[in-house]
Motif scaffolding. Sequence first.
Motif, PDB file in Angstrom:
ATOM      1  N   GLU A 245     -26.029  30.778 -25.119  1.00 54.83           N
ATOM      2  CA  GLU A 245     -26.716  31.586 -26.655  1.00 54.83           C
ATOM      3  C   GLU A 245     -25.539  30.739 -27.767  1.00 54.83           C
ATOM      4  OE1 GLU A 245     -30.309  30.899 -26.594  1.00 54.83           O
ATOM      5  OE2 GLU A 245     -30.888  30.064 -24.761  1.00 54.83           O
ATOM      6  N   SER A 246     -26.482  29.626 -28.409  1.00 50.68           N
ATOM      7  CA  SER A 246     -25.494  29.475 -29.648  1.00 50.68           C
ATOM      8  C   SER A 246     -25.318  30.320 -30.945  1.00 50.68           C
ATOM      9  CB  SER A 246     -26.482  28.139 -30.237  1.00 50.68           C
ATOM     10  OG  SER A 246     -27.443  28.253 -30.884  1.00 50.68           O
ATOM     11  N   SER A 247     -26.429  31.507 -30.247  1.00 57.08           N
ATOM     12  CA  SER A 247     -26.045  32.651 -31.757  1.00 57.08           C
ATOM     13  C   SER A 247     -24.962  33.426 -31.762  1.00 57.08           C
ATOM     14  CB  SER A 247     -27.473  33.653 -31.172  1.00 57.08           C
ATOM     15  OG  SER A 247     -27.152  33.826 -29.685  1.00 57.08           O
ATOM     16  N   ALA A 248     -24.348  32.825 -29.921  1.00 54.24           N
ATOM     17  CA  ALA A 248     -22.708  33.425 -29.784  1.00 54.24           C
ATOM     18  C   ALA A 248     -21.797  33.043 -31.382  1.00 54.24           C
ATOM     19  CB  ALA A 248     -22.827  33.226 -28.752  1.00 54.24           C
ATOM     20  N   LEU A 249     -22.593  31.837 -31.622  1.00 53.80           N
ATOM     21  CA  LEU A 249     -21.366  31.102 -32.744  1.00 53.80           C
ATOM     22  C   LEU A 249     -22.300  31.713 -34.242  1.00 53.80           C
ATOM     23  CD1 LEU A 249     -21.168  27.673 -30.763  1.00 53.80           C
ATOM     24  CD2 LEU A 249     -20.047  28.987 -30.722  1.00 53.80           C
ATOM     25  N   ASP A 250     -23.033  32.092 -34.272  1.00 55.98           N
ATOM     26  CA  ASP A 250     -22.797  32.823 -36.031  1.00 55.98           C
ATOM     27  C   ASP A 250     -22.670  32.729 -36.506  1.00 55.98           C
ATOM     28  OD1 ASP A 250     -25.864  31.210 -35.364  1.00 55.98           O
ATOM     29  OD2 ASP A 250     -26.909  32.680 -34.984  1.00 55.98           O
ATOM     30  N   PHE A 251     -21.682  33.840 -36.291  1.00 54.08           N
ATOM     31  CA  PHE A 251     -20.257  34.929 -36.444  1.00 54.08           C
ATOM     32  C   PHE A 251     -18.527  34.042 -35.644  1.00 54.08           C
ATOM     33  CE2 PHE A 251     -17.399  36.748 -39.146  1.00 54.08           C
ATOM     34  CZ  PHE A 251     -17.673  36.365 -40.545  1.00 54.08           C
ATOM     35  N   ASP A 252     -18.994  33.411 -35.371  1.00 51.42           N
ATOM     36  CA  ASP A 252     -17.433  33.349 -34.892  1.00 51.42           C
ATOM     37  C   ASP A 252     -16.198  33.132 -35.333  1.00 51.42           C
ATOM     38  OD1 ASP A 252     -15.416  32.800 -32.631  1.00 51.42           O
ATOM     39  OD2 ASP A 252     -16.774  31.545 -31.048  1.00 51.42           O
ATOM     40  N   ASN A 253     -15.397  34.463 -35.001  1.00 55.34           N
ATOM     41  CA  ASN A 253     -14.096  34.622 -35.738  1.00 55.34           C
ATOM     42  C   ASN A 253     -12.901  33.027 -35.717  1.00 55.34           C
ATOM     43  OD1 ASN A 253     -14.530  37.019 -37.050  1.00 55.34           O
ATOM     44  ND2 ASN A 253     -13.931  37.963 -34.897  1.00 55.34           N
ATOM     45  N   LYS A 254     -13.224  32.686 -34.715  1.00 56.26           N
ATOM     46  CA  LYS A 254     -12.170  31.209 -34.513  1.00 56.26           C
ATOM     47  C   LYS A 254     -12.731  30.206 -34.841  1.00 56.26           C
ATOM     48  CE  LYS A 254     -10.720  32.770 -30.162  1.00 56.26           C
ATOM     49  NZ  LYS A 254     -10.785  32.879 -28.459  1.00 56.26           N
ATOM     50  N   LEU A 255     -13.977  29.917 -35.463  1.00 60.03           N
ATOM     51  CA  LEU A 255     -14.857  29.585 -36.118  1.00 60.03           C
ATOM     52  C   LEU A 255     -14.718  29.362 -37.067  1.00 60.03           C
ATOM     53  CD1 LEU A 255     -17.121  26.738 -36.194  1.00 60.03           C
ATOM     54  CD2 LEU A 255     -18.456  28.221 -36.125  1.00 60.03           C
ATOM     55  N   LEU A 256     -14.796  29.873 -37.576  1.00 58.25           N
ATOM     56  CA  LEU A 256     -14.149  31.153 -39.527  1.00 58.25           C
ATOM     57  C   LEU A 256     -12.652  30.388 -39.744  1.00 58.25           C
ATOM     58  CD1 LEU A 256     -15.935  32.023 -42.353  1.00 58.25           C
ATOM     59  CD2 LEU A 256     -14.521  33.916 -40.862  1.00 58.25           C
ATOM     60  N   ALA A 257     -11.809  30.736 -38.789  1.00 63.77           N
ATOM     61  CA  ALA A 257     -10.015  30.410 -39.263  1.00 63.77           C
ATOM     62  C   ALA A 257      -9.281  29.113 -39.606  1.00 63.77           C
ATOM     63  CB  ALA A 257      -9.615  30.555 -37.092  1.00 63.77           C
ATOM     64  N   SER A 258     -10.196  27.952 -39.041  1.00 65.15           N
ATOM     65  CA  SER A 258     -10.162  27.067 -40.042  1.00 65.15           C
ATOM     66  C   SER A 258     -10.408  26.632 -41.573  1.00 65.15           C
ATOM     67  CB  SER A 258     -10.911  25.644 -39.257  1.00 65.15           C
ATOM     68  OG  SER A 258     -12.024  25.913 -38.950  1.00 65.15           O
ATOM     69  N   SER A 259     -12.082  27.530 -42.040  1.00 67.01           N
ATOM     70  CA  SER A 259     -12.248  27.532 -43.293  1.00 67.01           C
ATOM     71  C   SER A 259     -11.483  28.499 -44.128  1.00 67.01           C
ATOM     72  CB  SER A 259     -13.620  28.209 -42.984  1.00 67.01           C
ATOM     73  OG  SER A 259     -14.426  27.500 -42.276  1.00 67.01           O
ATOM     74  N   VAL A 260     -11.070  29.746 -43.519  1.00 73.72           N
ATOM     75  CA  VAL A 260     -10.398  30.970 -44.056  1.00 73.72           C
ATOM     76  C   VAL A 260      -8.821  29.479 -44.303  1.00 73.72           C
ATOM     77  CG1 VAL A 260      -9.063  33.157 -44.189  1.00 73.72           C
ATOM     78  CG2 VAL A 260     -11.874  32.916 -43.037  1.00 73.72           C
ATOM     79  N   ASN A 261      -7.854  29.456 -42.832  1.00 70.34           N
ATOM     80  CA  ASN A 261      -7.247  28.706 -43.578  1.00 70.34           C
ATOM     81  C   ASN A 261      -6.927  27.797 -45.258  1.00 70.34           C
ATOM     82  OD1 ASN A 261      -5.332  30.126 -41.685  1.00 70.34           O
ATOM     83  ND2 ASN A 261      -5.773  28.582 -40.631  1.00 70.34           N
ATOM     84  N   SER A 262      -7.879  27.168 -44.925  1.00 70.42           N
ATOM     85  CA  SER A 262      -8.942  25.793 -46.077  1.00 70.42           C
ATOM     86  C   SER A 262      -8.711  26.802 -47.404  1.00 70.42           C
ATOM     87  CB  SER A 262      -9.641  25.728 -45.935  1.00 70.42           C
ATOM     88  OG  SER A 262     -10.307  24.723 -47.042  1.00 70.42           O
ATOM     89  N   ILE A 263      -8.746  28.372 -47.213  1.00 76.18           N
ATOM     90  CA  ILE A 263      -9.190  28.971 -48.459  1.00 76.18           C
ATOM     91  C   ILE A 263      -7.563  29.450 -49.105  1.00 76.18           C
ATOM     92  CG2 ILE A 263     -10.049  31.137 -49.629  1.00 76.18           C
ATOM     93  CD1 ILE A 263     -12.733  30.587 -47.695  1.00 76.18           C
ATOM     94  N   PHE A 264      -6.917  29.851 -48.224  1.00 74.76           N
ATOM     95  CA  PHE A 264      -5.594  29.666 -48.295  1.00 74.76           C
ATOM     96  C   PHE A 264      -4.785  28.741 -48.826  1.00 74.76           C
ATOM     97  CE2 PHE A 264      -6.317  34.296 -45.932  1.00 74.76           C
ATOM     98  CZ  PHE A 264      -5.884  35.586 -47.014  1.00 74.76           C
ATOM     99  N   GLU A 265      -4.710  27.319 -48.740  1.00 75.47           N
ATOM    100  CA  GLU A 265      -4.367  26.293 -49.007  1.00 75.47           C
ATOM    101  C   GLU A 265      -4.940  26.252 -50.270  1.00 75.47           C
ATOM    102  OE1 GLU A 265      -5.299  23.685 -45.989  1.00 75.47           O
ATOM    103  OE2 GLU A 265      -3.746  24.713 -44.608  1.00 75.47           O
ATOM    104  N   GLN A 266      -5.614  26.138 -50.920  1.00 78.85           N
ATOM    105  CA  GLN A 266      -6.515  25.406 -52.023  1.00 78.85           C
ATOM    106  C   GLN A 266      -6.342  27.054 -52.741  1.00 78.85           C
ATOM    107  OE1 GLN A 266     -10.537  25.290 -51.439  1.00 78.85           O
ATOM    108  NE2 GLN A 266     -10.334  24.145 -49.597  1.00 78.85           N
ATOM    109  N   THR A 267      -5.912  27.903 -52.678  1.00 76.86           N
ATOM    110  CA  THR A 267      -5.405  29.190 -53.466  1.00 76.86           C
ATOM    111  C   THR A 267      -4.796  28.785 -53.666  1.00 76.86           C
ATOM    112  OG1 THR A 267      -7.628  30.632 -52.871  1.00 76.86           O
ATOM    113  CG2 THR A 267      -6.008  31.694 -54.043  1.00 76.86           C
ATOM    114  N   ASP A 268      -3.997  27.969 -54.535  1.00 78.78           N
ATOM    115  CA  ASP A 268      -1.944  28.155 -54.598  1.00 78.78           C
ATOM    116  C   ASP A 268      -1.895  28.319 -56.477  1.00 78.78           C
ATOM    117  OD1 ASP A 268      -2.509  26.430 -56.079  1.00 78.78           O
ATOM    118  OD2 ASP A 268      -2.053  24.642 -55.175  1.00 78.78           O
ATOM    119  N   ASP A 269      -0.253  28.589 -56.770  1.00 84.56           N
ATOM    120  CA  ASP A 269      -0.108  28.917 -57.525  1.00 84.56           C
ATOM    121  C   ASP A 269      -1.087  28.148 -58.847  1.00 84.56           C
ATOM    122  OD1 ASP A 269       1.945  30.816 -56.742  1.00 84.56           O
ATOM    123  OD2 ASP A 269       3.923  28.964 -57.059  1.00 84.56           O
TER     124      ASP A 269
END
Length: 376
Positions: free
Chosen positions: A215-239
Amino acid sequence: MEHLNKTTGLLIKNNSFIGSSVVFPYEGEFLCLTAGHNLYGKKFDQIPDLTEWRVSDYKGVLHTVSQCIGDVNFARENDIVILKLECNSNLELFHCPQFYTVSKNPAHSFFFRGKYETSKFPVTHTNLQFINLCQNNIHKFYCKIEKALLMNNIYQSGSDWLGGWSGSGLFLANHDKLICFGVMIEIPNKGNDGQLKFTSISAIDKLDVKLNIIESSALDFDNKLLASSVNSIFEQTDDKAISLWENDEGNKPQLDYIVDKLTKVYSDDRLEIMKRNAIRRLLVGKAFLYSELRKHEIIYDQYNKAYYAYDLDDLEVNANTRTEANSGLKQIKKEYEDYLISCLGDVLGLDDIKILSNYGISEWISNCSLSFIKDE
């Protein structure tokens, strides 16, 4: 994606390309998922002679078709079938994706891979979004796609020149696992609506082949799915981003609070570094909270309740020296992080909670919530 190419199959009838498919090993067999009309014809009035059919894999090896699972009536209703193939190579060369019912979460983006008749090689198109289920069949659904992708080099939209896309697999973007939702079956209104029509893998449940469909509900908050978005936030928050925030006059009240409070905690030689760290945590936490967590309403509400409940506590550090102030700040950080773990540990990973914990502390430092008071 590493294994995507291994799942791309091309349907060949009497040496002519007919359509796309998803090929995969499953319980010792080699299977092929495709649109039903690829075999039975657009009007579902043809009886396929399987001896005429082959499926070409990503290495160009042809595999014969031994069985079509899904008769013409099933195909007419759902426009999806499974083919059993005689594998003419090693099954270990292929990859079985994970199968999920289609996700309706607007936070999720899809991509598909297939070949159209005039292209030499399969192509991958990204940034598809779920629109809605079909009214007459809950296993069929529409996705939005950029209309320009349905135009040819003379700006002619239409399903004619895109022939062959039928049977292309639909997959989840931004995930470390290859997750398949179904196959493409139609380009409605010749592409003029910027939509594609798919059949969900869930329709296969009616057949003898029992795939492990989640069931796709298992993906509604998947930490692995979120990882790429979090990495993108860190990359954008530069000096540069930190300096822009610091030099914005609108942020001066918060900056003054940060400098005033951190002066009581850190020595002069560390003040600049810790100030920029506090700003970074503010920016990362705010982006994470509003661009990612807010997509998940229940979790977002849980976090807000925890944040404001803790904010009601007396956030004061009694300290006469920087050492005491530093020790008191560390204690509040630890207590708040432990509190968030107790509230959100079942739905968020520790890394995500640490982002929110650091954000909360930095937010309180940048306003009047957290104070450092000298004993009288």
